[in-house]
Design an enzyme around this catalytic site. Structure first.
Site, PDB file in Angstrom:
ATOM      1  N   ASP A 181     -10.512   7.388   4.959  1.00 25.39           N
ATOM      2  CA  ASP A 181     -10.190   8.709   5.516  1.00 25.39           C
ATOM      3  C   ASP A 181     -11.199   9.781   5.130  1.00 25.39           C
ATOM      4  O   ASP A 181     -11.445  10.717   5.890  1.00 25.39           O
ATOM      5  CB  ASP A 181      -8.798   9.154   5.053  1.00 25.39           C
ATOM      6  CG  ASP A 181      -7.682   8.372   5.724  1.00 25.39           C
ATOM      7  OD1 ASP A 181      -7.976   7.627   6.680  1.00 25.39           O
ATOM      8  OD2 ASP A 181      -6.523   8.515   5.296  1.00 25.39           O
ATOM      9  N   HIS A 229      -4.168   6.626  14.069  1.00 26.26           N
ATOM     10  CA  HIS A 229      -4.065   5.380  14.828  1.00 26.26           C
ATOM     11  C   HIS A 229      -2.743   4.691  14.540  1.00 26.26           C
ATOM     12  O   HIS A 229      -2.137   4.091  15.427  1.00 26.26           O
ATOM     13  CB  HIS A 229      -5.233   4.455  14.456  1.00 26.26           C
ATOM     14  CG  HIS A 229      -5.428   4.277  12.987  1.00 26.26           C
ATOM     15  ND1 HIS A 229      -5.646   5.329  12.119  1.00 26.26           N
ATOM     16  CD2 HIS A 229      -5.430   3.166  12.199  1.00 26.26           C
ATOM     17  CE1 HIS A 229      -5.777   4.886  10.884  1.00 26.26           C
ATOM     18  NE2 HIS A 229      -5.641   3.581  10.898  1.00 26.26           N
ATOM     19  N   ASP A 235      -1.869  -4.081  10.513  1.00 28.13           N
ATOM     20  CA  ASP A 235      -3.225  -4.410  10.095  1.00 28.13           C
ATOM     21  C   ASP A 235      -4.110  -3.352  10.727  1.00 28.13           C
ATOM     22  O   ASP A 235      -3.995  -3.068  11.936  1.00 28.13           O
ATOM     23  CB  ASP A 235      -3.645  -5.807  10.558  1.00 28.13           C
ATOM     24  CG  ASP A 235      -4.935  -6.232   9.872  1.00 28.13           C
ATOM     25  OD1 ASP A 235      -4.967  -6.229   8.633  1.00 28.13           O
ATOM     26  OD2 ASP A 235      -5.915  -6.562  10.569  1.00 28.13           O
ATOM     27  N   ASN A 276       0.839  -1.193   0.000  1.00 26.07           N
ATOM     28  CA  ASN A 276       0.000   0.000   0.000  1.00 26.07           C
ATOM     29  C   ASN A 276       0.882   1.254   0.000  1.00 26.07           C
ATOM     30  O   ASN A 276       1.625   1.497   0.939  1.00 26.07           O
ATOM     31  CB  ASN A 276      -0.915  -0.025   1.232  1.00 26.07           C
ATOM     32  CG  ASN A 276      -1.922   1.111   1.227  1.00 26.07           C
ATOM     33  OD1 ASN A 276      -1.561   2.278   1.201  1.00 26.07           O
ATOM     34  ND2 ASN A 276      -3.199   0.763   1.272  1.00 26.07           N
ATOM     35  N   ALA A 277       0.786   2.038  -1.079  1.00 24.84           N
ATOM     36  CA  ALA A 277       1.638   3.225  -1.223  1.00 24.84           C
ATOM     37  C   ALA A 277       1.370   4.255  -0.134  1.00 24.84           C
ATOM     38  O   ALA A 277       2.296   4.926   0.342  1.00 24.84           O
ATOM     39  CB  ALA A 277       1.423   3.852  -2.601  1.00 24.84           C
TER      40      ALA A 277
END
Length: 210
Positions: free
Chosen positions: A167, A192, A76, A9-10
């Site tokens: 987001d 988070h 995760d 994931n970039a």
């Protein structure tokens, strides 16, 4: 010291690089061919460890030199929405798999909006969870997992252009804008993932000292 990120994931890679500036952060696909990892854990911690262990094992067999002076780091993460009884939770990345063959961030957000609409709810309390796992051979084999959280509200609308995942549909506690509308600096402070990275950072620094 190299951090090898067990993710393709970039957006996540960018966040890890921004936070871990004292380390060289590289994607595992720079060392071996990307492969599918089945995330079948019961919670975020288990899934983070599954990913880190899978990449560690693959590197150990295919490119063991890459593990020298390196830490495998995985995360995760997902969003849990109260109005949806905690869904999508650990299934956040594949929430729309019952609708499309290959879920995307856009299809996942579309399903979240649809599920909130079905409940007649525009805004619901929600929170993000991030579990970060670290695996290394430095000083002997070790594993460590830490958690981070961000509380707020999920909304049945998409707002903003900054970020990824959910987001654009999440308003953090104390704010009126979605994460997608906030600056990178504000997002990084609230994230988070940042909270989990802060918790695991002492472990990473200890490993770096050998």
């Amino acid at each position: 010291m190299t951090i090898i990120l067990a993710s393709s994931n970039a957006g996540k890679l960018r966040e890890f690089k921004d936070f871990l500036k004292e380390f060289k952060v590289r994607n595992y696909s720079e060392f071996i061919a990307p492969f599918h990892i089945e995330e079948n854990g019961a919670d975020f911690k288990e899934n983070a460890l599954i990913k880190a262990r899978a990449v560690y094992k693959a590197l150990k067999s295919q490119n063991p030199k890459a593990l020298k002076n390196a830490i495998i780091l995985s995360d995760d993460s997902g969003i849990s929405v109260k109005a949806l009884d905690g869904a999508p939770g650990i299934y956040s990345a594949r929430y729309s798999s019952d609708i499309v063959e290959h879920p995307t961030e856009a299809s996942n957000r579309a399903k979240l909006k649809s599920e909130l609409d079905k409940k007649g709810v525009f805004s619901s309390p929600a929170f993000y969870t991030a579990a970060i796992a670290a695996i290394s051979d430095i000083g002997g084999f070790s594993e460590c997992v830490e958690l981070g959280f961000m509380h707020g509200n999920a909304i049945a609308d998409e707002r903003g252009e900054n970020g990824f995942g959910y987001d654009f549909m999440f308003i953090p506690q104390g704010y009126e804008l979605t994460i997608g509308q906030l600056s990178e600096q504000t997002k990084e402070a609230l994230s988070h993932r940042t909270q989990a990275l802060r918790a695991i950072l002492p472990h990473l620094k200890a490993l770096a000292k050998g």
